[in-house]
Design a protein around this motif. Sequence first.
Motif, PDB file in Angstrom:
ATOM      1  N   VAL A 169      60.041 -63.738   1.916  1.00 54.73           N
ATOM      2  CA  VAL A 169      58.883 -64.531   2.319  1.00 54.73           C
ATOM      3  C   VAL A 169      57.870 -63.682   3.084  1.00 54.73           C
ATOM      4  CG1 VAL A 169      58.129 -66.448   3.802  1.00 54.73           C
ATOM      5  CG2 VAL A 169      60.149 -66.695   2.346  1.00 54.73           C
ATOM      6  N   ALA A 170      58.366 -62.864   4.013  1.00 53.29           N
ATOM      7  CA  ALA A 170      57.476 -62.020   4.817  1.00 53.29           C
ATOM      8  C   ALA A 170      58.292 -60.900   5.433  1.00 53.29           C
ATOM      9  CB  ALA A 170      56.785 -62.833   5.915  1.00 53.29           C
ATOM     10  N   SER A 171      57.644 -59.779   5.681  1.00 49.83           N
ATOM     11  CA  SER A 171      58.352 -58.645   6.281  1.00 49.83           C
ATOM     12  C   SER A 171      58.547 -58.820   7.776  1.00 49.83           C
ATOM     13  CB  SER A 171      57.594 -57.342   6.000  1.00 49.83           C
ATOM     14  OG  SER A 171      56.271 -57.417   6.503  1.00 49.83           O
ATOM     15  N   VAL A 172      57.735 -59.671   8.405  1.00 49.07           N
ATOM     16  CA  VAL A 172      57.820 -59.915   9.843  1.00 49.07           C
ATOM     17  C   VAL A 172      57.790 -61.414  10.082  1.00 49.07           C
ATOM     18  CG1 VAL A 172      56.773 -59.499  12.102  1.00 49.07           C
ATOM     19  CG2 VAL A 172      56.643 -57.732  10.326  1.00 49.07           C
ATOM     20  N   HIS A 173      58.710 -61.905  10.912  1.00 49.83           N
ATOM     21  CA  HIS A 173      58.761 -63.318  11.269  1.00 49.83           C
ATOM     22  C   HIS A 173      58.747 -63.464  12.784  1.00 49.83           C
ATOM     23  CE1 HIS A 173      59.947 -65.143   7.300  1.00 49.83           C
ATOM     24  NE2 HIS A 173      60.168 -63.857   7.060  1.00 49.83           N
ATOM     25  N   ARG A 174      58.010 -64.446  13.239  1.00 45.61           N
ATOM     26  CA  ARG A 174      57.958 -64.730  14.679  1.00 45.61           C
ATOM     27  C   ARG A 174      59.133 -65.614  15.069  1.00 45.61           C
ATOM     28  NH1 ARG A 174      52.430 -66.283  17.829  1.00 45.61           N
ATOM     29  NH2 ARG A 174      53.250 -66.167  19.976  1.00 45.61           N
ATOM     30  N   GLY A 175      59.762 -65.290  16.185  1.00 47.86           N
ATOM     31  CA  GLY A 175      60.898 -66.059  16.644  1.00 47.86           C
ATOM     32  C   GLY A 175      60.480 -67.339  17.352  1.00 47.86           C
ATOM     33  N   GLU A 176      61.485 -68.107  17.751  1.00 51.65           N
ATOM     34  CA  GLU A 176      61.256 -69.367  18.444  1.00 51.65           C
ATOM     35  C   GLU A 176      60.658 -69.107  19.827  1.00 51.65           C
ATOM     36  OE1 GLU A 176      61.042 -73.312  18.302  1.00 51.65           O
ATOM     37  OE2 GLU A 176      62.244 -72.289  16.791  1.00 51.65           O
ATOM     38  N   PRO A 177      59.588 -69.820  20.205  1.00 50.98           N
ATOM     39  CA  PRO A 177      59.055 -69.657  21.568  1.00 50.98           C
ATOM     40  C   PRO A 177      60.130 -69.983  22.595  1.00 50.98           C
ATOM     41  CG  PRO A 177      57.560 -70.935  20.190  1.00 50.98           C
ATOM     42  CD  PRO A 177      58.835 -70.804  19.416  1.00 50.98           C
ATOM     43  N   GLY A 178      60.134 -69.234  23.688  1.00 52.51           N
ATOM     44  CA  GLY A 178      61.189 -69.403  24.685  1.00 52.51           C
ATOM     45  C   GLY A 178      60.703 -69.627  26.094  1.00 52.51           C
ATOM     46  N   GLY A 179      59.732 -70.502  26.291  1.00 52.58           N
ATOM     47  CA  GLY A 179      59.257 -70.772  27.636  1.00 52.58           C
ATOM     48  C   GLY A 179      58.553 -69.568  28.226  1.00 52.58           C
ATOM     49  N   ASP A 180      59.135 -69.038  29.303  1.00 51.41           N
ATOM     50  CA  ASP A 180      58.563 -67.860  29.951  1.00 51.41           C
ATOM     51  C   ASP A 180      58.963 -66.557  29.252  1.00 51.41           C
ATOM     52  OD1 ASP A 180      57.357 -69.459  31.849  1.00 51.41           O
ATOM     53  OD2 ASP A 180      59.059 -69.333  33.240  1.00 51.41           O
ATOM     54  N   ALA A 181      59.834 -66.638  28.269  1.00 51.36           N
ATOM     55  CA  ALA A 181      60.284 -65.431  27.572  1.00 51.36           C
ATOM     56  C   ALA A 181      59.128 -64.851  26.753  1.00 51.36           C
ATOM     57  CB  ALA A 181      61.457 -65.757  26.657  1.00 51.36           C
ATOM     58  N   PRO A 182      59.125 -63.535  26.556  1.00 52.39           N
ATOM     59  CA  PRO A 182      58.051 -62.921  25.763  1.00 52.39           C
ATOM     60  C   PRO A 182      58.142 -63.330  24.299  1.00 52.39           C
ATOM     61  CG  PRO A 182      59.787 -61.323  26.220  1.00 52.39           C
ATOM     62  CD  PRO A 182      60.118 -62.548  27.019  1.00 52.39           C
ATOM     63  N   ASP A 183      57.000 -63.247  23.607  1.00 53.14           N
ATOM     64  CA  ASP A 183      57.011 -63.469  22.167  1.00 53.14           C
ATOM     65  C   ASP A 183      57.963 -62.474  21.509  1.00 53.14           C
ATOM     66  OD1 ASP A 183      55.158 -65.494  22.275  1.00 53.14           O
ATOM     67  OD2 ASP A 183      53.448 -64.179  21.934  1.00 53.14           O
ATOM     68  N   THR A 184      58.718 -62.951  20.523  1.00 46.42           N
ATOM     69  CA  THR A 184      59.659 -62.094  19.799  1.00 46.42           C
ATOM     70  C   THR A 184      59.331 -62.109  18.317  1.00 46.42           C
ATOM     71  OG1 THR A 184      61.432 -62.478  21.414  1.00 46.42           O
ATOM     72  CG2 THR A 184      62.077 -61.661  19.247  1.00 46.42           C
ATOM     73  N   PHE A 185      59.310 -60.920  17.724  1.00 48.44           N
ATOM     74  CA  PHE A 185      59.041 -60.770  16.299  1.00 48.44           C
ATOM     75  C   PHE A 185      60.210 -60.029  15.654  1.00 48.44           C
ATOM     76  CE2 PHE A 185      55.030 -61.311  18.399  1.00 48.44           C
ATOM     77  CZ  PHE A 185      54.269 -62.088  17.539  1.00 48.44           C
ATOM     78  N   TYR A 186      60.672 -60.555  14.519  1.00 45.02           N
ATOM     79  CA  TYR A 186      61.788 -59.963  13.791  1.00 45.02           C
ATOM     80  C   TYR A 186      61.244 -59.261  12.545  1.00 45.02           C
ATOM     81  CZ  TYR A 186      64.659 -62.803  16.865  1.00 45.02           C
ATOM     82  OH  TYR A 186      65.255 -63.359  17.972  1.00 45.02           O
ATOM     83  N   VAL A 187      61.698 -58.018  12.341  1.00 48.40           N
ATOM     84  CA  VAL A 187      61.152 -57.173  11.292  1.00 48.40           C
ATOM     85  C   VAL A 187      62.250 -56.929  10.253  1.00 48.40           C
ATOM     86  CG1 VAL A 187      59.932 -55.030  10.795  1.00 48.40           C
ATOM     87  CG2 VAL A 187      59.705 -56.101  13.044  1.00 48.40           C
ATOM     88  N   PHE A 188      61.968 -57.274   8.971  1.00 50.94           N
ATOM     89  CA  PHE A 188      62.984 -57.307   7.941  1.00 50.94           C
ATOM     90  C   PHE A 188      62.860 -56.204   6.896  1.00 50.94           C
ATOM     91  CE2 PHE A 188      63.023 -61.472   9.764  1.00 50.94           C
ATOM     92  CZ  PHE A 188      64.321 -61.929   9.634  1.00 50.94           C
ATOM     93  N   SER A 189      61.668 -55.693   6.635  1.00 48.26           N
ATOM     94  CA  SER A 189      61.452 -54.770   5.530  1.00 48.26           C
ATOM     95  C   SER A 189      61.545 -53.321   5.976  1.00 48.26           C
ATOM     96  CB  SER A 189      60.090 -55.026   4.886  1.00 48.26           C
ATOM     97  OG  SER A 189      60.036 -56.338   4.367  1.00 48.26           O
ATOM     98  N   TYR A 190      61.945 -52.475   5.035  1.00 50.43           N
ATOM     99  CA  TYR A 190      62.206 -51.070   5.360  1.00 50.43           C
ATOM    100  C   TYR A 190      60.987 -50.390   5.972  1.00 50.43           C
ATOM    101  CZ  TYR A 190      63.714 -46.229   4.820  1.00 50.43           C
ATOM    102  OH  TYR A 190      64.050 -44.918   5.069  1.00 50.43           O
ATOM    103  N   ASP A 191      59.846 -50.460   5.316  1.00 49.73           N
ATOM    104  CA  ASP A 191      58.673 -49.718   5.787  1.00 49.73           C
ATOM    105  C   ASP A 191      58.244 -50.167   7.175  1.00 49.73           C
ATOM    106  OD1 ASP A 191      58.594 -48.224   3.481  1.00 49.73           O
ATOM    107  OD2 ASP A 191      57.005 -49.408   2.530  1.00 49.73           O
ATOM    108  N   GLU A 192      58.323 -51.467   7.430  1.00 50.19           N
ATOM    109  CA  GLU A 192      57.912 -51.970   8.742  1.00 50.19           C
ATOM    110  C   GLU A 192      58.922 -51.604   9.825  1.00 50.19           C
ATOM    111  OE1 GLU A 192      55.261 -53.480   5.983  1.00 50.19           O
ATOM    112  OE2 GLU A 192      57.447 -53.675   5.904  1.00 50.19           O
ATOM    113  N   VAL A 193      60.218 -51.592   9.486  1.00 52.34           N
ATOM    114  CA  VAL A 193      61.226 -51.143  10.459  1.00 52.34           C
ATOM    115  C   VAL A 193      61.012 -49.673  10.793  1.00 52.34           C
ATOM    116  CG1 VAL A 193      63.692 -50.688  10.790  1.00 52.34           C
ATOM    117  CG2 VAL A 193      62.944 -52.893   9.881  1.00 52.34           C
ATOM    118  N   VAL A 194      60.710 -48.851   9.793  1.00 49.59           N
ATOM    119  CA  VAL A 194      60.394 -47.447  10.047  1.00 49.59           C
ATOM    120  C   VAL A 194      59.219 -47.330  11.012  1.00 49.59           C
ATOM    121  CG1 VAL A 194      59.446 -45.359   8.984  1.00 49.59           C
ATOM    122  CG2 VAL A 194      61.359 -46.536   7.915  1.00 49.59           C
ATOM    123  N   GLN A 195      58.213 -48.142  10.820  1.00 52.79           N
ATOM    124  CA  GLN A 195      57.044 -48.104  11.706  1.00 52.79           C
ATOM    125  C   GLN A 195      57.428 -48.436  13.141  1.00 52.79           C
ATOM    126  OE1 GLN A 195      53.693 -50.331  10.200  1.00 52.79           O
ATOM    127  NE2 GLN A 195      52.588 -50.245  12.154  1.00 52.79           N
TER     128      GLN A 195
END
Length: 417
Positions: free
Chosen positions: A32-58
């Motif tokens: 669906v996408a190489s990067v997905h945003r995680g669930e908001p966590g109140g005061d916790a920082p924004d979290t992004f999950y990276v799934f694709s090879y090229d983006e993980v390398v970056q």
Amino acid sequence: MPSATLPRFALTGWSRENIVNPYPVYQRYREVASVHRGEPGGDAPDTFYVFSYDEVVQVLSSNCFGRGRSLDAAKASVPVPAEQKALRAIVENWLVFMDPPRHTELRSLLNRSFSPRIVTELRPRIARIAQELLSRLGQQVDVDLVESFAAPLPILVISELLGIPEERRAWLRANALALQEASSSRAGRDVDGYARAEVAAQEFTEYFREQVRLRRGRAGGDLITILANAQQRGAPVSLDAIVGTCVHLLTAGHETTTNSLAKAVLALREHPTVLDELRGAEGLTTDAVEEFLRYDPPVQAVTRWAHQDTTLGGCDIPRGSRVVALLGSANRDPARFPSPDVLDVRRPADRHLSFGLGIHYCLGATLARAELEIGLQALLDGVPTLGYGTQHVDYADDLVFHGPSRLVLVNLGERCK
């Protein structure tokens, strides 16, 4: 951005079935996408999950991302509560949580202890340890390969590197396991986990501080002596950094190799033609070792922090965001690895990401490869029926340090050489 049909991704709350085999889950998100945003966590920082090879390398290689939450506050990213003082003091001095210049200074001191030459010299000792462990398997009926082989092998090897006597090694493993229960991927599941980890950290700190004191000015090739003498000569390494480094090698170095060995055995049991092919070969090739590491890596995810506003895979990442690079997903990205879900031990040893990339590329990668090669070859040679019979497998409830906590092969001991 993610499809509305997919729930927000997280590394917790997985079913046992998906923990054992997370790759179909990764695939659904990656398609669906190489990067997905995680669930908001109140005061916790924004979290992004990276799934694709090229983006993980970056993420792993770009200066836009680092281990500290900002360029001037590296310690803020250490995932240990402030009240756990001994544990926090150790983890703050782990190489994996450092950014330059501290990272550069300490890694330069450690590099020679993990050079290809040093590992080559260690190979006969690794082989002897593997054979000694293998000889004990025949004394058991139902063999837990994790407890009896995959776990003690790296502990014994790391103890050799550190110059730790054999009578201390059971204590080392017990304390290393206690520390792992306080990792960010496991914390909170056991109310006493942090307390046990703090006690282990206190014991480790006392022991390694004393060892540094005893070994200053002495001759010796073990890592503690090398670091103690380097400090005495004025090298930029503190006593706390030496203690943290010793503990880090014990915890990270032994669990990853344990997981690699256990998962390689599981992969062979699931692919009997591959097992037969390797049994008929003269020895494990480099390509075969790398393929086991690519196919099912021992560490599935690593965390970085965005040091500036950036764009990744078409997704805007604000400065200060937490970015989780999914190594296991990147290693199964068909854009990089053709037929990625196939275990192909003849696949050219391409650049998988199981040891990371960039300045935080695993310091002990050469040693880990040698342990996996030698340990797995010992099992292939010494256990004729490795691929047969029933098994009982329990996985740790952890998607970061990923692997079986138990791998019991029924009646295997009776058939060991």
